[in-house]
Design an enzyme around this catalytic site. Structure first.
Site, PDB file in Angstrom:
ATOM      1  CB  CYS A 136      -0.918   0.018   1.220  1.00  0.00           C
ATOM      2  SG  CYS A 136      -2.033  -1.375   1.285  1.00  0.00           S
ATOM      3  CG  HIS A 276      -2.950   3.390   3.350  1.00  0.00           C
ATOM      4  ND1 HIS A 276      -3.386   3.191   2.061  1.00  0.00           N
ATOM      5  CD2 HIS A 276      -3.014   2.174   3.961  1.00  0.00           C
ATOM      6  CE1 HIS A 276      -3.683   1.922   1.901  1.00  0.00           C
ATOM      7  NE2 HIS A 276      -3.478   1.282   3.036  1.00  0.00           N
ATOM      8  CG  ASN A 306      -6.626  -0.622   1.911  1.00  0.00           C
ATOM      9  OD1 ASN A 306      -5.984  -0.072   1.013  1.00  0.00           O
ATOM     10  ND2 ASN A 306      -6.049  -1.206   2.933  1.00  0.00           N
TER      11      ASN A 306
HETATM   12  O1  UT7 Z   1      -3.510  -1.333   3.913  1.00  0.00           O
HETATM   13  C1  UT7 Z   1      -3.009  -2.140   4.904  1.00  0.00           C
HETATM   14  C2  UT7 Z   1      -3.875  -3.328   4.987  1.00  0.00           C
HETATM   15  N1  UT7 Z   1      -4.724  -3.570   6.056  1.00  0.00           N
HETATM   16  C3  UT7 Z   1      -5.088  -2.802   7.108  1.00  0.00           C
HETATM   17  O2  UT7 Z   1      -4.692  -1.706   7.293  1.00  0.00           O
HETATM   18  C4  UT7 Z   1      -6.031  -3.421   8.089  1.00  0.00           C
HETATM   19  C5  UT7 Z   1      -5.899  -2.874   9.471  1.00  0.00           C
HETATM   20  N2  UT7 Z   1      -6.813  -3.562  10.383  1.00  0.00           N
HETATM   21  C6  UT7 Z   1      -8.132  -3.316  10.411  1.00  0.00           C
HETATM   22  O3  UT7 Z   1      -8.631  -2.460   9.686  1.00  0.00           O
HETATM   23  C7  UT7 Z   1      -8.958  -4.075  11.414  1.00  0.00           C
HETATM   24  O4  UT7 Z   1      -8.127  -4.843  12.238  1.00  0.00           O
HETATM   25  C8  UT7 Z   1     -10.016  -5.007  10.736  1.00  0.00           C
HETATM   26  C9  UT7 Z   1     -11.095  -4.165  10.087  1.00  0.00           C
HETATM   27  C10 UT7 Z   1      -9.374  -5.916   9.709  1.00  0.00           C
HETATM   28  C11 UT7 Z   1     -10.681  -5.892  11.787  1.00  0.00           C
HETATM   29  O5  UT7 Z   1     -11.286  -5.077  12.759  1.00  0.00           O
HETATM   30  P1  UT7 Z   1     -11.020  -5.344  14.312  1.00  0.00           P
HETATM   31  O6  UT7 Z   1     -11.831  -4.369  15.038  1.00  0.00           O
HETATM   32  O7  UT7 Z   1      -9.546  -5.318  14.529  1.00  0.00           O
HETATM   33  O8  UT7 Z   1     -11.637  -6.780  14.502  1.00  0.00           O
HETATM   34  P2  UT7 Z   1     -10.933  -8.106  15.040  1.00  0.00           P
HETATM   35  O9  UT7 Z   1     -10.066  -8.699  13.989  1.00  0.00           O
HETATM   36  O10 UT7 Z   1     -10.330  -7.831  16.390  1.00  0.00           O
HETATM   37  O11 UT7 Z   1     -12.178  -9.060  15.243  1.00  0.00           O
HETATM   38  C12 UT7 Z   1     -13.198  -8.778  16.203  1.00  0.00           C
HETATM   39  C13 UT7 Z   1     -14.330  -9.760  15.980  1.00  0.00           C
HETATM   40  C14 UT7 Z   1     -13.855 -11.214  15.865  1.00  0.00           C
HETATM   41  O12 UT7 Z   1     -14.859 -12.048  16.430  1.00  0.00           O
HETATM   42  P3  UT7 Z   1     -14.670 -12.664  17.894  1.00  0.00           P
HETATM   43  O13 UT7 Z   1     -13.436 -13.506  17.818  1.00  0.00           O
HETATM   44  O14 UT7 Z   1     -14.535 -11.494  18.820  1.00  0.00           O
HETATM   45  O15 UT7 Z   1     -15.929 -13.451  18.082  1.00  0.00           O
HETATM   46  C15 UT7 Z   1     -13.815 -11.434  14.369  1.00  0.00           C
HETATM   47  O16 UT7 Z   1     -13.984 -12.793  14.032  1.00  0.00           O
HETATM   48  O17 UT7 Z   1     -14.983  -9.471  14.746  1.00  0.00           O
HETATM   49  C16 UT7 Z   1     -15.014 -10.630  13.926  1.00  0.00           C
HETATM   50  N3  UT7 Z   1     -14.935 -10.208  12.538  1.00  0.00           N
HETATM   51  C17 UT7 Z   1     -16.016  -9.897  11.808  1.00  0.00           C
HETATM   52  N4  UT7 Z   1     -17.323  -9.865  12.122  1.00  0.00           N
HETATM   53  C18 UT7 Z   1     -18.180  -9.480  11.168  1.00  0.00           C
HETATM   54  C19 UT7 Z   1     -13.828 -10.055  11.764  1.00  0.00           C
HETATM   55  N5  UT7 Z   1     -14.183  -9.654  10.536  1.00  0.00           N
HETATM   56  C20 UT7 Z   1     -15.544  -9.537  10.550  1.00  0.00           C
HETATM   57  C21 UT7 Z   1     -16.475  -9.151   9.591  1.00  0.00           C
HETATM   58  N6  UT7 Z   1     -17.783  -9.131   9.946  1.00  0.00           N
HETATM   59  N7  UT7 Z   1     -16.127  -8.795   8.341  1.00  0.00           N
END
Ligand code: UT7
Length: 352
Positions: A136, A276, A306
Site C-alpha cells: 500500500c 492511507h 482500501n
Molecule cells: O492497507 C493495509 C492493509 N490492512 C489494514 O490496514 C487493516 C488494518 N486492520 C483493520 O482495519 C482491522 O483490524 C479489521 C477491520 C481488519 C478488523 O477489525 P477489528 O476491530 O480489529 O476486529 P478483530 O479482527 O479484532 O475481530 C473482532 C471480531 C472477531 O470475532 P470474535 O473472535 O470477537 O468473536 C472477528 O472474528 O470481529 C469478527 N470479525 C467480523 N465480524 C463481522 C472479523 N471480521 C468480521 C467481519 N464481519 N467482516
C-alpha cells in the site's frame, strides 16, 4: 576538494558547496489523474457472501462500498486511464516522458512489468519503465524514487502511478479481508521546479519482520502455483488485521513528525493530510494525535475501501479536481502497507 553539506530545517532545499549556499531543484507535481471501476460492491451484497453485517463493517472500518473491477479489467487498464488524465492536466505529452514508475502489488502479470505495458499503450517511446512493489506504500515509494531522478539533469518528466486491483487476490469467503479492499488507480506527472512548490521532504521505511502479517503465500518462487496451492487458497491476501492496525497507528505519527521536524514545520502548518485509507479508525487516531481537523483531511475510505497503492494518488487527484488545493498549500501524505513498508511525502502544492 569540494565540500557539500545539506542545510536541514529549511524547505528551501539548500546545500553548502565550497562554503556557498546553493539552492537545489525540486520535483513538482504538474498534473494528477485517477480511475476506478464502475461496479460498486456494497455492504449489503457482502452480507450475502460472508458472515458479516453492514453495521459491523461501518462501525469497525467506516467502509460503505468499494469499487470492483470486472474480470476483463487489468491494473494496466485503470493505470492507462489515470495516466492519460494526468498527462492532459499537466500539459505534457507521452513522448516527453523520460521515465514511468508503477507502484503496485497487483501487476497484470509477474513480467513484463505493468509500467512497460503502459509505456507501450501511451506511446511513451522515450521513457524507461519499471514497477515498484511496496504494498500500500507503493505510490509514496514511487514518488520518492521519481523525485531522485528529477534532481538529476537527464530526467525532465516522470510519470508515477499507484494502482492496485486487490479484488483479484481477495478471498470472498474470508470476512477478515473481503470487506476491506477495493480497486483503483491514481497517477501523477512530475517535472522540475525551482525552490518554490514541489516535494520538500520524503521518508521511506520498512519493518521486514512484520511481513508475515500481510502477504500472499503462493505464486512466487517460494511457492509456485500448483493444484495444491489453488486448492489451499494460497493465492489470496492473508492478513492479521490487529497487527497491522497497531503498526499503522504508531507509524503514521512517526512518519509525519519526522517529515515536519526535518523541514522546520509543524502540524498546524499542514493544509491537507492525505493518509492511507485502510480504516476510518486508523485515520481518526492519526488525526487526533496530529491535531489535524477533518476539513484538512482527505477521507474517501467510505466510498472506495482500501485501494492499496491507489489510495493516496486517487485522494490527491480528487482533492485537486474538487478545488480543495491552492498553490502554496502544504500537503502531507502518509502510508503503510505490506512489507511491512511505510513512508511519507511532504510537498508544497503548485507549479512554477
Ligand atoms: O492497507 C493495509 C492493509 N490492512 C489494514 O490496514 C487493516 C488494518 N486492520 C483493520 O482495519 C482491522 O483490524 C479489521 C477491520 C481488519 C478488523 O477489525 P477489528 O476491530 O480489529 O476486529 P478483530 O479482527 O479484532 O475481530 C473482532 C471480531 C472477531 O470475532 P470474535 O473472535 O470477537 O468473536 C472477528 O472474528 O470481529 C469478527 N470479525 C467480523 N465480524 C463481522 C472479523 N471480521 C468480521 C467481519 N464481519 N467482516
Amino acid at each position: 576538494m569540494h565540500l557539500y553539506r545539506l542545510v536541514h530545517g529549511s524547505e528551501a532545499r539548500e546545500i553548502r558547496y565550497d562554503g556557498k549556499v546553493v539552492h537545489l531543484l525540486k520535483a513538482q507535481i504538474l498534473g494528477m489523474g485517477h480511475a476506478y471501476p464502475e461496479r460498486i460492491l456494497d455492504n449489503k451484497e457482502l452480507e450475502q457472501m460472508v458472515d458479516t453485517s453492514h453495521e459491523w463493517i461501518v462501525e469497525r472500518t467506516g467502509i460503505l462500498e468499494r469499487r470492483i473491477a470486472d474480470k476483463h479489467t487489468k491494473s494496466s487498464d485503470l493505470s492507462f486511464i489515470a495516466a492519460e488524465m494526468a498527462l492532459e492536466r499537466s500539459g505534457i505529452t507521452a513522448e516527453q516522458l523520460d521515465l514511468i514508475i508503477v507502484g503496485t502489488a497487483s501487476p497484470d502479470m509477474p513480467f513484463p512489468s505493468t509500467a512497460c505495458i503502459i509505456q507501450d499503450r501511451l506511446g511513451a517511446v522515450n521513457a524507461g519503465a519499471f514497477d515498484l512493489e511496496a504494498g500500500c506504500t507503493g505510490f509514496v515509494y514511487s514518488l520518492t524514487v521519481a523525485e531522485k531522478f528529477l534532481l538529476t539533469p537527464a530526467y525532465r518528466y516522470v510519470l508515477v502511478v499507484g494502482v492496485d486491483l486487490c479484488s483479484k487476490f481477495t478471498d470472498y469467503t474470508d470476512r477478515n479481508t473481503c470487506v476491506i479492499f477495493g480497486d483503483g488507480a491514481g497517477a501523477a506527472v512530475l517535472g522540475k521546479g525551482d525552490s518554490g512548490p514541489g516535494i520538500i521532504e520524503s521518508y521511506l521505511g520498512a519493518e521486514g519482520s512484520g511481513g508475515k502479517h500481510l502477504y500472499m503465500p503462493a505464486g512466487g518462487s517460494a511457492m509456485p502455483a500448483s493444484h495444491e496451492t489453488v486448492d489451499q487458497r494460497l493465492h489470496y491476501i492473508k492478513m492479521d488485521g490487529n497487527e497491522i492496525f497497531r503498526f499503522a497507528t504508531k507509524i503514521m505519527v512517526k512518519i509525519s513528525e519526522r517529515l515536519l521536524s526535518s523541514s522546520g514545520l509543524e502540524y498546524k502548518d499542514v493544509d491537507l493530510l492525505i493518509p492511507h485509507q485502510a480504516n476510518i479508525r486508523i485515520i481518526r487516531t492519526a488525526m487526533k494525535r496530529m491535531n489535524i481537523p477533518v476539513e484538512k483531511t482527505v477521507i474517501n475510505v467510505q466510498q472506495f475501501g482500501n485501494m492499496s497503492a491507489a489510495c493516496i494518488p486517487v485522494g490527491l487527484s480528487m482533492a485537486d479536481q474538487e478545488g480543495r488545493l491552492k498553490p502554496g498549500d502544504l500537503v502531507l501524505m502518509v502510508a503503510f502497507g505490506a512489507g511491512l513498508t511505510y513512508g511519507g511525502v511532504l510537498l508544497r502544492w503548485g507549479r512554477d
